[in-house]
Design an enzyme around this catalytic site. Sequence first.
Site, PDB file in Angstrom:
ATOM      1  N   PRO A 177       0.818  -1.148  -0.081  1.00 34.62           N
ATOM      2  CA  PRO A 177      -0.007  -0.169  -0.104  1.00 34.62           C
ATOM      3  C   PRO A 177       0.849   1.477   0.005  1.00 34.62           C
ATOM      4  CG  PRO A 177      -0.996  -1.502   1.557  1.00 34.62           C
ATOM      5  CD  PRO A 177       0.206  -2.184   1.238  1.00 34.62           C
ATOM      6  N   CYS A 178       0.414   2.134  -0.711  1.00 38.90           N
ATOM      7  CA  CYS A 178       1.071   3.597  -1.062  1.00 38.90           C
ATOM      8  C   CYS A 178       0.677   4.685   0.007  1.00 38.90           C
ATOM      9  CB  CYS A 178       0.790   4.175  -2.288  1.00 38.90           C
ATOM     10  SG  CYS A 178       1.223   2.904  -3.644  1.00 38.90           S
ATOM     11  N   PRO A 179      -0.468   4.732   0.599  1.00 43.25           N
ATOM     12  CA  PRO A 179      -0.909   5.757   1.581  1.00 43.25           C
ATOM     13  C   PRO A 179       0.085   6.328   2.603  1.00 43.25           C
ATOM     14  CG  PRO A 179      -2.872   4.395   0.917  1.00 43.25           C
ATOM     15  CD  PRO A 179      -1.662   3.821   0.385  1.00 43.25           C
ATOM     16  N   PHE A 188       3.195   6.527   2.466  1.00 43.98           N
ATOM     17  CA  PHE A 188       4.221   7.248   2.181  1.00 43.98           C
ATOM     18  C   PHE A 188       3.893   8.411   0.918  1.00 43.98           C
ATOM     19  CE2 PHE A 188       5.297   2.691   2.690  1.00 43.98           C
ATOM     20  CZ  PHE A 188       6.213   2.998   3.717  1.00 43.98           C
TER      21      PHE A 188
END
Length: 412
Positions: free
Chosen positions: A77-79, A81
């Site tokens: 998951p990206c959120p 960063f």
Amino acid sequence: MDTFEVVEICAGAGGQALGLEKAGFEHALAVELDSNACHTLRANRPSWKIAEGDVADQSVWRPADYAQVSLLAGGVPCPPFSIAGKQLGASDERDLFAWAVEQVTVMKPRALLLENVRGLSMPRFAGYRQHVLDHLAQLGYIAEWRLLQASNFGVPQLRPRFILVALKPDDAPYFHWPEPAPPPPTVGETLVDLMAAGGWHGAKAWANKADGIAPTIVGGSKKHGGADLGPTRAKRAWADMGVDALGLADAPPPAGTPSDFMPKLTCEMVARIQGWSGDYKWDFTGRKTSRYRQIGNAFPPPVAHAVGAAIMRSFQHEGSPRTLDNTEHDPIYKTLRSSLGFVTPERLMKSANLDDPAELERRIGLLSRDFEVEIRTEGTKTRYRLGSFKAFTGQDNHARHDLFLRHRARIS
């Protein structure tokens, strides 16, 4: 011939999977939380083993069952960063980067490949990145980070991705990051046939106007409603290319549509901008918003192919050996990490070449998002000591479990 198997975690709808397959890897397992993405994976590769559920749940899959696999890969998951978010890093319950790295201790893959957003490359996460490199080194791997632009690999979109590759010492010297390809086609060149597919006579004129590459496609999440093409700045960029970014169309403009019409993109068009075209054929299942999220959140297949092929070449020991750069440069983190006891502010400021105590406090505050930082005050003297890494790495008592269960319906 040797068989090179990959276990892919947080596999999404198959962008990385297709690229790695093109590079010569065979999927031993793909793990994904979202049921719609799993349907797409099964529809395209019925023979693959797909595990649906929380990747950190051992009732979904057991990493130990895949020990010695050639490659452990994933787009976690990206959120945690994302520049558009709060950049909570290790304090974010969605952070699975550290957990993915920890699986190396169990699986002992020949190589590790993890990709994420550009935000992870920022100074805010220098300590986090160095901790990952140090931990992999302790496990016997040599690792390197690199920011890659999708547009350098034939994808008509900006889409910077921050990539971690780690290999065992025998293979690491032969890993070379893929060289950029020729410039990609413009959005107009990429989509003109799809825009004209419904009989719109203005498609060619529109394509001439859409003479640049696309801003980063934003797949969005279940938390933030329906599909559109990104934040305000991205919408302006799309408007400059003659695209209405406030939502998606079900079909291209029909015959009789005015020549000066500003069209919306269809899911098929977005998929092509993400690199699903030519040699990268793929079908997406589900309703329009779900399909758009699957497409928009993916790792573009041509980029995954390029990196996967570079890893494959390192396995074959092709090319000239080199030394990977596995050092980061957060002097405050490095000074704290190398000290057994408490460290004075003066020493930390000297190590970082700082002359403003307020800037040191700000840096310590950022570091404390990812690590426990113990502060001892005696009279007017303050000292600091680096404590444990806050990230979820599989701990049974970590706050991540309750938060995940509470917010699972909104995680995508």
